[in-house]
Design an enzyme around this catalytic site. Sequence first.
Site, PDB file in Angstrom:
ATOM      1  N   GLU A  44       0.866  -1.185   0.000  1.00 49.03           N
ATOM      2  CA  GLU A  44       0.000   0.000   0.000  1.00 49.03           C
ATOM      3  C   GLU A  44       0.899   1.230   0.000  1.00 49.03           C
ATOM      4  O   GLU A  44       1.828   1.320   0.810  1.00 49.03           O
ATOM      5  CB  GLU A  44      -0.897   0.041   1.246  1.00 49.03           C
ATOM      6  CG  GLU A  44      -1.859   1.233   1.210  1.00 49.03           C
ATOM      7  CD  GLU A  44      -2.619   1.490   2.512  1.00 49.03           C
ATOM      8  OE1 GLU A  44      -3.672   2.145   2.462  1.00 49.03           O
ATOM      9  OE2 GLU A  44      -2.155   1.041   3.579  1.00 49.03           O
ATOM     10  N   GLU A  69       5.013   4.681   3.553  1.00 48.56           N
ATOM     11  CA  GLU A  69       4.559   6.003   3.992  1.00 48.56           C
ATOM     12  C   GLU A  69       5.787   6.905   4.061  1.00 48.56           C
ATOM     13  O   GLU A  69       6.850   6.475   4.502  1.00 48.56           O
ATOM     14  CB  GLU A  69       3.880   5.852   5.372  1.00 48.56           C
ATOM     15  CG  GLU A  69       3.532   7.114   6.091  1.00 48.56           C
ATOM     16  CD  GLU A  69       2.691   8.099   5.280  1.00 48.56           C
ATOM     17  OE1 GLU A  69       1.620   7.725   4.763  1.00 48.56           O
ATOM     18  OE2 GLU A  69       3.120   9.263   5.163  1.00 48.56           O
ATOM     19  N   ASP A 118      -3.206  11.798  -2.007  1.00 48.11           N
ATOM     20  CA  ASP A 118      -3.248  13.267  -2.102  1.00 48.11           C
ATOM     21  C   ASP A 118      -3.665  13.674  -3.515  1.00 48.11           C
ATOM     22  O   ASP A 118      -3.115  13.174  -4.492  1.00 48.11           O
ATOM     23  CB  ASP A 118      -1.867  13.851  -1.771  1.00 48.11           C
ATOM     24  CG  ASP A 118      -1.460  13.534  -0.333  1.00 48.11           C
ATOM     25  OD1 ASP A 118      -2.361  13.311   0.491  1.00 48.11           O
ATOM     26  OD2 ASP A 118      -0.252  13.502  -0.038  1.00 48.11           O
ATOM     27  N   ASP A 154     -12.605   9.624  -2.373  1.00 48.98           N
ATOM     28  CA  ASP A 154     -13.907  10.317  -2.459  1.00 48.98           C
ATOM     29  C   ASP A 154     -13.778  11.543  -3.366  1.00 48.98           C
ATOM     30  O   ASP A 154     -14.743  12.295  -3.523  1.00 48.98           O
ATOM     31  CB  ASP A 154     -14.385  10.768  -1.069  1.00 48.98           C
ATOM     32  CG  ASP A 154     -13.534  11.893  -0.536  1.00 48.98           C
ATOM     33  OD1 ASP A 154     -12.308  11.875  -0.761  1.00 48.98           O
ATOM     34  OD2 ASP A 154     -14.088  12.827   0.090  1.00 48.98           O
ATOM     35  N   THR A 193     -10.429   2.512   5.260  1.00 46.06           N
ATOM     36  CA  THR A 193      -9.260   3.241   5.766  1.00 46.06           C
ATOM     37  C   THR A 193      -9.757   4.315   6.752  1.00 46.06           C
ATOM     38  O   THR A 193     -10.964   4.541   6.876  1.00 46.06           O
ATOM     39  CB  THR A 193      -8.510   3.938   4.610  1.00 46.06           C
ATOM     40  OG1 THR A 193      -9.259   5.095   4.206  1.00 46.06           O
ATOM     41  CG2 THR A 193      -8.318   3.015   3.423  1.00 46.06           C
ATOM     42  N   GLU A 194      -8.813   4.995   7.400  1.00 45.72           N
ATOM     43  CA  GLU A 194      -9.214   6.080   8.313  1.00 45.72           C
ATOM     44  C   GLU A 194      -9.989   7.167   7.559  1.00 45.72           C
ATOM     45  O   GLU A 194     -11.033   7.632   8.001  1.00 45.72           O
ATOM     46  CB  GLU A 194      -7.986   6.719   8.983  1.00 45.72           C
ATOM     47  CG  GLU A 194      -7.466   5.983  10.196  1.00 45.72           C
ATOM     48  CD  GLU A 194      -6.437   4.908   9.848  1.00 45.72           C
ATOM     49  OE1 GLU A 194      -6.148   4.712   8.640  1.00 45.72           O
ATOM     50  OE2 GLU A 194      -5.934   4.262  10.792  1.00 45.72           O
TER      51      GLU A 194
HETATM   52  N1  SAM Z   1      -4.415   5.945   3.007  1.00 45.17           N
HETATM   53  C1  SAM Z   1      -4.775   6.623   4.246  1.00 45.17           C
HETATM   54  C2  SAM Z   1      -6.276   6.652   4.414  1.00 45.17           C
HETATM   55  O1  SAM Z   1      -6.980   6.407   3.419  1.00 45.17           O
HETATM   56  O2  SAM Z   1      -6.745   6.914   5.531  1.00 45.17           O
HETATM   57  C3  SAM Z   1      -4.138   8.028   4.309  1.00 45.17           C
HETATM   58  C4  SAM Z   1      -4.583   9.009   3.254  1.00 45.17           C
HETATM   59  S1  SAM Z   1      -3.641  10.524   3.308  1.00 45.17           S
HETATM   60  C5  SAM Z   1      -4.607  11.661   2.429  1.00 45.17           C
HETATM   61  C6  SAM Z   1      -2.344  10.199   2.129  1.00 45.17           C
HETATM   62  C7  SAM Z   1      -1.094   9.579   2.771  1.00 45.17           C
HETATM   63  O3  SAM Z   1      -0.180   9.248   1.738  1.00 45.17           O
HETATM   64  C8  SAM Z   1      -0.365  10.507   3.725  1.00 45.17           C
HETATM   65  O4  SAM Z   1      -0.096   9.832   4.934  1.00 45.17           O
HETATM   66  C9  SAM Z   1       0.892  10.886   2.956  1.00 45.17           C
HETATM   67  O5  SAM Z   1       1.981  11.163   3.824  1.00 45.17           O
HETATM   68  C10 SAM Z   1       1.129   9.658   2.108  1.00 45.17           C
HETATM   69  N2  SAM Z   1       1.844   9.924   0.858  1.00 45.17           N
HETATM   70  C11 SAM Z   1       1.511  10.855  -0.065  1.00 45.17           C
HETATM   71  N3  SAM Z   1       2.370  10.852  -1.097  1.00 45.17           N
HETATM   72  C12 SAM Z   1       3.260   9.862  -0.832  1.00 45.17           C
HETATM   73  C13 SAM Z   1       4.400   9.364  -1.523  1.00 45.17           C
HETATM   74  N4  SAM Z   1       4.787   9.896  -2.682  1.00 45.17           N
HETATM   75  N5  SAM Z   1       5.084   8.342  -0.960  1.00 45.17           N
HETATM   76  C14 SAM Z   1       4.701   7.814   0.222  1.00 45.17           C
HETATM   77  N6  SAM Z   1       3.631   8.253   0.930  1.00 45.17           N
HETATM   78  C15 SAM Z   1       2.925   9.261   0.414  1.00 45.17           C
END
Ligand code: SAM
Length: 214
Positions: A44, A69, A118, A154, A193-194
Amino acid sequence: MRLRNIPGAREKLEESIYVFTEEELMKGRWKKEVFKNEAPLHIEIGSGKGRFITGLAAENPEIDYLGIEKYSSVLLKIMKKQQELDLDNLRLIRMDATYITDAFEEGEVDRIYLNFSDPWPKDRYAKRRLTSDRFLARYEKILKKGGRVEFKTDNKDLFDFSVESVKDAGWKLGYVTHDLYSDEEMLKGNMATEYELKFTKLGNPICKLIAVYE
Ligand code: SAM
């Protein structure tokens, strides 16, 4: 997700037997030297606080999982969950997935999960989206043929962009929905997920696609 910086997070991660940093990548050796089996490898990217990957690992001991992450303070949350659950089939990597091909050998990965990635809404940052052509090209280098990317969000704009990106890359779209929670069949075995819990509570429809690399 970027949590407040936690003092000592980097050091704590570096001491953990569950966590690999960008300096300790086991390219081509995850199965043989880390998990010590031949089970399928599912990863993931952007695991956040880790509900999804820890939940799947607990439910599916016959599959090996790696949660990736980029922020230490966030990864620390997953590490704590992993310490409590002590799952043999889960390890974590702290790295920016831009360099994902440094972590895996060709065909080493069976499945990639992307959850609520993101959105990078500005056009000039479109290449940073985890479903952009640039990322799909990286996934092609590490996925087995017939392997897949499963993506939930979403964010409708990001989702529609991702559907087009998958088609343009010549991958097969195995499944597409703009409302996962109205599809009883696909909801079976769904691990929320969260972010998913938060957004479904707000009433936002959840989009999901499965892209198959042929
Ligand atoms: N997947 C989780 C959820 O659905 O609850 C977290 C969603 S959060 C918006 C996106 C996560 O992806 C963040 O913790 C961010 O640090 C990580 N992330 C974003 N770009 C990334 C990258 N290029 N490599 C590793 N992690 C990344």
